[in-house]
Motif scaffolding. Structure first.
Motif, PDB file in Angstrom:
ATOM      1  N   PHE A 279       1.100  -1.216   0.107  1.00  0.00           N
ATOM      2  CA  PHE A 279      -0.676   0.359  -0.148  1.00  0.00           C
ATOM      3  C   PHE A 279       0.483   1.659   0.465  1.00  0.00           C
TER       4      PHE A 279
ATOM      5  N   ALA B  78       1.042   4.347   0.806  1.00  0.00           N
ATOM      6  CA  ALA B  78       0.259   4.522   1.343  1.00  0.00           C
ATOM      7  C   ALA B  78       0.445   5.397   3.101  1.00  0.00           C
ATOM      8  N   GLY B  79       0.195   6.726   3.978  1.00  0.00           N
ATOM      9  CA  GLY B  79       1.110   6.929   4.812  1.00  0.00           C
ATOM     10  C   GLY B  79       0.480   8.682   5.732  1.00  0.00           C
ATOM     11  N   VAL B  80       1.591   8.843   6.247  1.00  0.00           N
ATOM     12  CA  VAL B  80       1.117  10.118   6.854  1.00  0.00           C
ATOM     13  C   VAL B  80       1.889  11.354   6.372  1.00  0.00           C
TER      14      VAL B  80
ATOM     15  N   TYR C  98      -2.673  12.962   4.383  1.00  0.00           N
ATOM     16  CA  TYR C  98      -2.493  11.374   4.715  1.00  0.00           C
ATOM     17  C   TYR C  98      -2.699  10.818   3.170  1.00  0.00           C
ATOM     18  N   ARG C  99      -1.773  10.439   2.149  1.00  0.00           N
ATOM     19  CA  ARG C  99      -1.904   9.880   1.233  1.00  0.00           C
ATOM     20  C   ARG C  99      -2.464   8.571   0.687  1.00  0.00           C
ATOM     21  N   THR C 100      -2.752   8.088  -0.191  1.00  0.00           N
ATOM     22  CA  THR C 100      -3.142   6.492  -0.287  1.00  0.00           C
ATOM     23  C   THR C 100      -3.102   6.734  -2.298  1.00  0.00           C
ATOM     24  N   GLY C 101      -1.838   5.555  -1.899  1.00  0.00           N
ATOM     25  CA  GLY C 101      -1.696   5.962  -4.013  1.00  0.00           C
ATOM     26  C   GLY C 101      -2.490   4.234  -3.834  1.00  0.00           C
ATOM     27  N   ASP C 102      -1.340   3.836  -5.284  1.00  0.00           N
ATOM     28  CA  ASP C 102      -1.826   2.811  -5.669  1.00  0.00           C
ATOM     29  C   ASP C 102      -1.637   1.753  -4.973  1.00  0.00           C
ATOM     30  N   VAL C 103      -2.160   0.503  -4.521  1.00  0.00           N
ATOM     31  CA  VAL C 103      -1.867  -0.832  -4.170  1.00  0.00           C
ATOM     32  C   VAL C 103      -1.970  -1.841  -4.985  1.00  0.00           C
TER      33      VAL C 103
END
Lengths: 362, 362, 362, 362
Positions: free
Chosen positions: A253, A255-257, A272-277
């Motif tokens: 993931f 993803a992170g902060v 907050y960061r949400t990119g590809d999985v």
């Protein structure tokens, strides 16, 4: 030594037949002898592998013309059988955990070093492609620094007659944690309960603290409604979920902060960061085959196996510390492990040099 | 009191507007006033609910003609606002947790008792149909004795500016555990880490021990790749998995282990039983609607709300103990909770009798 | 026209209130009037949106000072209401499907063209971020040529009183297919059954053949145990699974089969390729908001909306062909659609030019 | 016949070694001979099963002292090998499908009847516990009348060199459908495409109509991103989802739609019912073991095997009809099957009586 390694297998219970099968299928090794006190187990193996000689007593197998011994017996017998095999001049692979105590494990290591023989614990997960994939992601700094790791290994499973759920299942998670982080935890703390048999914990919740920062938690149980093999690894850059039961065992993931301005903690401008999985393609090699090839290579080439005796010793120390914590209502117990060594032992070093290092430390 | 309860809502952040909406939709209550220091929040609510009068200062709202106040402000303000509302003669519902300390919570309870006013914390999950379903399964002894409960409540979530992940998320799990087991845990122990902001734990692993036998574990995190809301309850007869994100939130596993002849522990003739798995039909009532109806009923009928102030106090004590454990590297901390009382407080008792009982205990 | 579009909404059943809410929340539009024959629906909306004037008769709303009308009434009324709105000089958005027959739809298009008014069907899925993501993957040739598309849209759902499951659900899948492939299928074939009410099909299996190569299949049902919204797109290079109910709605599989030496068909040296699986980050925009903004932009800027009247007409033709196939025991029925036009109509063209083109074609 | 059935296995490709293994493990049968033209396959089997004699030519095996032959060769050889085995006086089990045409299958059945020998196709799924569980639910009228069945059997799978995806995968679904419904469909209709090799369909969508009411659909593909084995059965009372890849392979949904007053169709007072979902415990017997035991029992006891030659013939007829539909762009093709016979043939009848019945029908 002949070209093809002549191997004897002691213990034909649940795991032993797998060892016989894989040793038979792999190149460069032959199972020439098997041993088990139970005649029906010997006969079952003889029907399937008629070329292997059968013995009821370990010493008979050790007296046969073999180069190496694989021991898949109850934990309480690992030390005695392992030592006898070493004294008989055989290279030894012992199913995890290496021994029933760190003293026993340390003695086996010392003796193997003195005799110049390979001693290797069977931490099969270190050869599992998803576990290797995550190790490489961590080593390449893809995940950043590791914040924490949380793992659940539960199912409605086989209560062991002689050991707790910790001795049964923790070797998996502890060996993986040590392989990934290259570090033995500094402290452990555990709460467990013997639900079915009060004296044998069948559920345990274990916290681990690593000196370099990460914390970890392992939930282990033989008493859960459905099988879970789920590990979450959270790093500063990315997060990973490892599920051994899925056909996408590794999921990354992006993803992170983020704290754009660390000086303004008080204001918490978190992003907050949400990119590809991504589920990377993972090889389908059978881990046990790779492990046994590593055992053979350690013997032939004189190098340390990835599942090294030292890692096996560290795992035993971790389990001992958990036992102590369980006995003291969850006290924080120090693990007297080897120091953080830049993940050195997982990657390099000859047997002898590591034995020397280790003996100096003992 | 008029037939329709005149309610004022203080705090129009994330949760407040939900409270306004549901109070507006339900029978027997009207939102007659709202309060928030931020003009834009007031205006947003005024557009959608023009009948409610707007105030920037809480005291102005308390001076209005209202019967009850609902407080949905940061935790640190719960005590001061709650006390002011009680002193103004209003019944009070305070969002979970009830207060920032057990002393504050106890003082609010005492004062509400003296004044004969309802004080209720907003533990919404106690009104969630799956949680009620599992409570009833336990109460009816369908699961047998509870061996252990393991819960994960994690997501890539909203770091709170003023409190840790424990104060943010544990009220959910702690209120549910206390509701299900009817018992405050005797001891807690916790390991946490402030990953993003070192002073504010954003991941925590919490163990709980209950005097009557069960153990529990709660994994809480704002920093996980995917949302998990999974609780496993393992009893001597059956096991349950509760997943709040699933459209089959309760799954009952007719599975377990049996020791046919307990006298022969040494031989471990365990039998594993795996039968049907049932997902019972669960109502789809909105928990917040049921909670607010319970608040109204407590005022009108003079009975204790299921989410009682006493349960709210116990939850605060549990969190305080967790904080102490976090501060002492995971020491086992005793929770000075109410004793195990046959699940009495969840089911019966008038406000006054409980206040009496409580005051005797303090 | 004023700066802010003055919109009237006709039909306050299931979907109408959503339209009112989103039009109210978006910039550049106001709901100034609503219409429904049912007083209780009007009152419910008035309480929540007091600024909108209420009418029981559509003509009253059309006589009000409005720029545009949104029609969310039963399909059988689309033509009459749409035509009345156009004749009253209003721009019109009609919920999908555009009309109850291609003749009706064609007439509406002709009249809108003559009057220079926008006519747009509400194919909301064309504005859904996952659907757009997959469209862009296809347009960028990431998937290669499309072999086939298989979709299931089933649940235990609301039987419609006046139309079959095909008229209810197929507009979703047919609009998506046409948007992705830029092409109306040449042939359809369908098998259905009226399980609960024999005259109204509530399950249908529909095959579609596209002239340029791809085939597709749609399973539609109101009568299935659990909700499925799963579409598989298989291309020569990659495959995609689209699941509208998942929080990873688009999953791209870098997998396929390769024929290294096409001349040796007889020997079939096929190679299977399975690489990474990627769930790309997909926006979380509310599709209805984007759709209504596109309606507004079509009015203000004079450009064709992505959910164009022509696409809406093609969808109606496809449904008509399915009805004919259902009536003839699954005969292969030709859809007299527009020819394959390099995905032209999805991306460009003014209203008038398309009207011209269309009128020439009729 | 000796007590233990002497079996010869012809064909040691993908499935043959499984047959050898299971025949070896089961009681009452021995693999005394194996046959394959490829020396390396013979050697591989000889190493694992040294007691079996090896032959390169089928006639050599047929000349050996054996009671029964199991044929696991390409479909095109089933008739010739099956007939030769019958002429040699052997009982015969042929892997599914029974033969490459209904004429071939019918001839085999006739000849077996004349010679009084068992002829059985290897429709293994009829012995799969979940399939049996669902059969029994239908037979016990737990689901009510069957409205429809929808099945997907897709994966990124092994393209067969000589046959289409229909001949490869449809035997599974067609045999299951016939077993569950006790009825050969009256009509089939299919759309397919040869994506990778244009002349060999690797994806197919097949509709089936049963005279007694139910419709069915089967999606078959070798070209899908992930493995799906999902079948939905919708009845008037309950619905079932069967997923062969799940550890809860059968899920029963107590859900449906009710028309309380059927006379008022026009008003559609439909009621939706959603109750519990139950995953019944399903046995874990290996289907192939049960199938081979049924083959042995058919020989020893003279009764018809559940996977009967007649069912195998009906399956071949269904596939032939699908092929005809594929060749005629999806025309509705009649299957000249046996009439609906109260599920008789799945449950009773001696070989001879069925042969008589069949011969009368041919």
């Amino acid at each position: 030594m002949t070209d093809s390694l002549r191997v004897g297998v002691i213990g034909l219970g649940y795991w032993g037949p797998n060892l016989v099968r894989v040793l038979t299928e792999m190149d460069g090794a032959d199972v020439v002898a098997v041993c088990d006190p139970r005649r029906e187990r010997l006969e079952m193996i003889s029907r399937r592998f008629p070329a292997a000689r059968s013995y009821e007593k370990p010493q008979e197998l050790l007296d046969d013309a073999i180069d190496a011994v694989v021991i898949a017996t109850p934990i309480s017998t690992h030390f005695e059988l392992g030592l006898a095999a070493l004294e008989a001049g055989k290279h030894v692979l012992i199913e995890k955990p290496l021994a029933a105590s760190s003293i026993e494990a340390g003695s086996l290591i010392s003796r193997a070093g003195e005799l110049g023989l390979v001693l290797m614990p069977g931490h099969t997960f270190l050869y599992s492609p998803p576990v290797v994939c995550i190790h490489d992601l961590i080593a390449a700094d893809e995940l950043g620094d590791i914040y924490f790791i949380s793992t659940s290994r539960v199912n409605l499973g086989l209560h062991q007659p002689d050991v707790s759920v910790v001795w049964d299942l923790a070797p998996h998670d502890f060996s993986i944690l040590r392989y990934w982080l290259g570090e033995t935890p500094k402290y452990v703390r555990a709460l467990g309960r013997g639900c079915v048999i009060p004296t044998i914990p069948d559920v345990a919740f274990i916290s681990l603290e690593f000196d370099s920062g990460p914390i970890a938690h392992a939930e282990l149980s033989w008493l859960s409604p459905s099988k879970l093999r789920r590990t979450t690894i959270v790093g500063t850059r990315k997060m990973v979920v490892y599920d051994d039961t899925s056909n996408e065992p590794v999921r990354i993931f992006d993803a992170g902060v983020e704290l754009p301005e660390p000086e303004t903690f008080g204001q918490y401008k978190l992003t907050y960061r949400t990119g590809d999985v991504i589920s990377p393609r993972v090889d389908v090699a059978e881990p046990l085959m790779v492990e046994l090839a590593d055992f053979r290579a350690a013997i032939v080439d004189g190098r340390t196996s990835k599942s090294s005796a030292f890692l096996g010793l560290e795992v035993v120390k971790m389990i001992e510390a958990v036992d102590e914590s369980l006995a003291t209502f969850g006290a924080r117990v120090e693990v007297n492990g080897l120091p953080f060594s830049s993940r050195l032992d997982a990657t390099a070093g000859s047997i002898q040099s590591r034995v020397d290092e280790r003996e100096a430390a003992i």
